[in-house]
Design an enzyme around this catalytic site. Structure first.
Site, PDB file in Angstrom:
ATOM      1  N   ASP A  62       0.905  -1.300  -0.184  1.00 13.92           N
ATOM      2  CA  ASP A  62      -0.215   0.328  -0.448  1.00 13.92           C
ATOM      3  C   ASP A  62       1.335   1.236  -0.292  1.00 13.92           C
ATOM      4  O   ASP A  62       2.011   1.153  -0.789  1.00 13.92           O
ATOM      5  CB  ASP A  62      -1.122   0.110   1.577  1.00 13.92           C
ATOM      6  N   HIS A  97      -3.459   5.718   3.788  1.00 14.65           N
ATOM      7  CA  HIS A  97      -4.429   4.515   3.196  1.00 14.65           C
ATOM      8  C   HIS A  97      -3.858   3.552   3.451  1.00 14.65           C
ATOM      9  O   HIS A  97      -4.379   2.503   4.183  1.00 14.65           O
ATOM     10  CB  HIS A  97      -4.676   4.177   1.996  1.00 14.65           C
ATOM     11  N   ALA A 208      -6.627  -7.274  -9.102  1.00 13.79           N
ATOM     12  CA  ALA A 208      -7.614  -8.577  -8.613  1.00 13.79           C
ATOM     13  C   ALA A 208      -7.765  -9.320 -10.571  1.00 13.79           C
ATOM     14  O   ALA A 208      -8.856 -10.560  -9.636  1.00 13.79           O
ATOM     15  CB  ALA A 208      -9.209  -7.912  -8.207  1.00 13.79           C
ATOM     16  N   TYR A 210      -5.987 -10.836 -11.726  1.00 16.30           N
ATOM     17  CA  TYR A 210      -4.952 -11.638 -12.646  1.00 16.30           C
ATOM     18  C   TYR A 210      -5.652 -13.205 -11.812  1.00 16.30           C
ATOM     19  O   TYR A 210      -6.055 -13.748 -10.568  1.00 16.30           O
ATOM     20  CB  TYR A 210      -3.541 -11.054 -11.574  1.00 16.30           C
ATOM     21  N   SER A 260     -11.352  -1.360  -0.393  1.00 14.31           N
ATOM     22  CA  SER A 260      -9.901  -1.930   0.123  1.00 14.31           C
ATOM     23  C   SER A 260      -9.985  -2.279   1.342  1.00 14.31           C
ATOM     24  O   SER A 260     -10.031  -3.305   1.769  1.00 14.31           O
ATOM     25  CB  SER A 260      -9.260  -0.036   0.254  1.00 14.31           C
TER      26      SER A 260
END
Length: 410
Positions: A62, A97, A208, A210, A260
């Site tokens: 992150d 974040h 996401a 993959y 998230s």
């Protein structure tokens, strides 16, 4: 060169903090970050009676984590800054974040450890410089790829990536996909946010998208899909993502929305599972989450995957998971796909000129279109080409909450 990366941003809402804290953990010491409605939705109290994440390290890829936050002290190891943009702790664009996501992981698994690896920043207003990202990828320097490999090599048991966007982060990277494979082969489950486009376009979003990544959608308080949560056929499971009280990089807390926090909460559940059964493979983790999910009416769908996570059931089922049959197996078919015709391996047959002459062009184009169509259909979570990026859709609001802000928010 400064890389302004893209991530699923957890945004604040206008709701007062006191109105959010509807429930607390059974024992206050279980989590320093206040637990709201998400605790009951996940079945967290019962799950934590079985496991609290002891001995498990969750890598949070992150924007950095403020390790001196009261909710995080003594639980964070800070790894490299693969973004290398010159920012340091204390800058407003450092750790906002990431700190929130780390606290959400520990809210679920309070005795787990966090490995912080910085791969994005907290840019809010500027349009992401996709060219910079592509340039780094072309140089083999994707921060996400490096972050995943570092996490695996430095003891991560789970990898959580609350980042991605179907509006901007829609460029397939072979290096990043290979890094995901590296983690899975090493036995490390990888989770990522499904995205916050809030549309039904079925547009791709990485990481996401993959193959092997557990894509996490977001629910609201009534258990249905949060309106910002991206609709996609690669969605695996869902977790709470509205008004989730999370730590800030200034030492306090605030409620946030997005896929998230849903991803971070889900990663915390996986940490509980891995502490209960350290031998769980990534495939078994995924299978258990799906098998124990609160299956929506009509079964799985592109909205919430196989449904919201049931943490208590998942931890309990982790002690006797289904057999992992994803190991490599020897090919047992014919030695050749077609009868050898003597063509040398280093050369190609002569080009059929009719295909490029007038009258043959249409046939050639038609053939390419058919092949392209097949590849696009098959690409999904695999290794095929990526659909052309679509313009960012208009954010969809939701009563009582502010939608995630910006084209790469979440």
């Amino acid at each position: 060169m400064k890389l302004r990366t893209i991530r699923i941003r957890a945004t604040g809402t206008a709701l007062a903090l006191t109105g959010l804290l509807c429930t607390l953990a059974t024992t206050p010491a279980l989590a320093a970050t206040p637990v709201g409605w998400e605790g009951q939705a996940l079945g967290l109290s019962a799950a934590q009676q079985q496991s609290q994440g002891e001995g498990v390290t969750v890598a949070v890829l992150d924007s950095g984590v403020m390790e001196n936050h009261p909710a995080l002290q003594g639980k964070v190891t800070t790894g490299p800054d693969f973004l290398k943009d010159g920012l340091e702790p204390g800058d407003p664009k450092w750790g906002q974040h990431g700190t929130a996501m780390a606290s959400d992981v520990l809210k679920v698994a309070p005795k787990a450890k966090i490995l912080s690896v910085r791969v994005i920043d907290d840019e809010k207003d500027d349009v992401p410089d996709v060219k910079d990202l592509e340039n780094l990828r072309n140089q083999g320097k994707s921060p996400i790829e490096e972050g995943i490999r570092y996490a695996v090599d430095h003891g991560a048991d789970v990898i959580s990536m609350s980042l991605g966007s179907s509006d901007w982060f829609n460029t397939y990277s072979a290096e990043e996909s290979s890094a995901v494979d590296y983690a899975l082969v090493a036995g490390v489950p990888v989770l990522a946010s499904a995205g916050n486009s809030g549309d039904g376009l079925n547009s791709v979003s990485y990481p996401a998208g993959y193959a092997g990544v557990i894509a996490v959608a977001a629910t609201q308080q009534n258990g249905t899909r949060a309106e910002f949560s991206t609709v996609h056929t690669y969605n695996d499971i869902a977790a709470p993502g509205v008004a989730i009280t999370s730590a800030t990089n200034t030492g306090g807390y605030k409620p946030v929305n997005g896929t998230s926090p849903a991803c971070a909460l889900a990663a915390g559940v996986v940490a509980l599972m891995k502490a209960k059964n350290p031998k769980l493979s990534p495939a078994q983790v995924n299978d258990v989450l799906i098998a124990t999910a609160q299956r929506p009416a009509g079964g799985g769908s592109a909205l919430l995957g196989y449904g919201p996570i049931n943490a208590n059931a998942a931890v309990r089922a982790s002690t006797s998971p289904p057999k992992d049959e994803t190991a490599p197996v020897a090919y047992e078919g014919k030695e050749h796909l077609a009868t050898p015709d003597g063509t040398p391996k280093s050369t190609h047959p002569a080009l059929e000129q009719e295909l490029v002459m007038p009258g043959g062009v249409a046939a050639g184009v038609g053939l390419v279109a058919v092949i392209g169509g097949v590849l696009l259909v098959r690409s999904g979570r695999g290794r095929g080409p990526v659909p052309t990026p679509r313009p960012a859709p208009t954010p969809v609001g939701q009563a009582g909450m502010a939608p995630p802000q910006g084209p790469y928010s979440g």
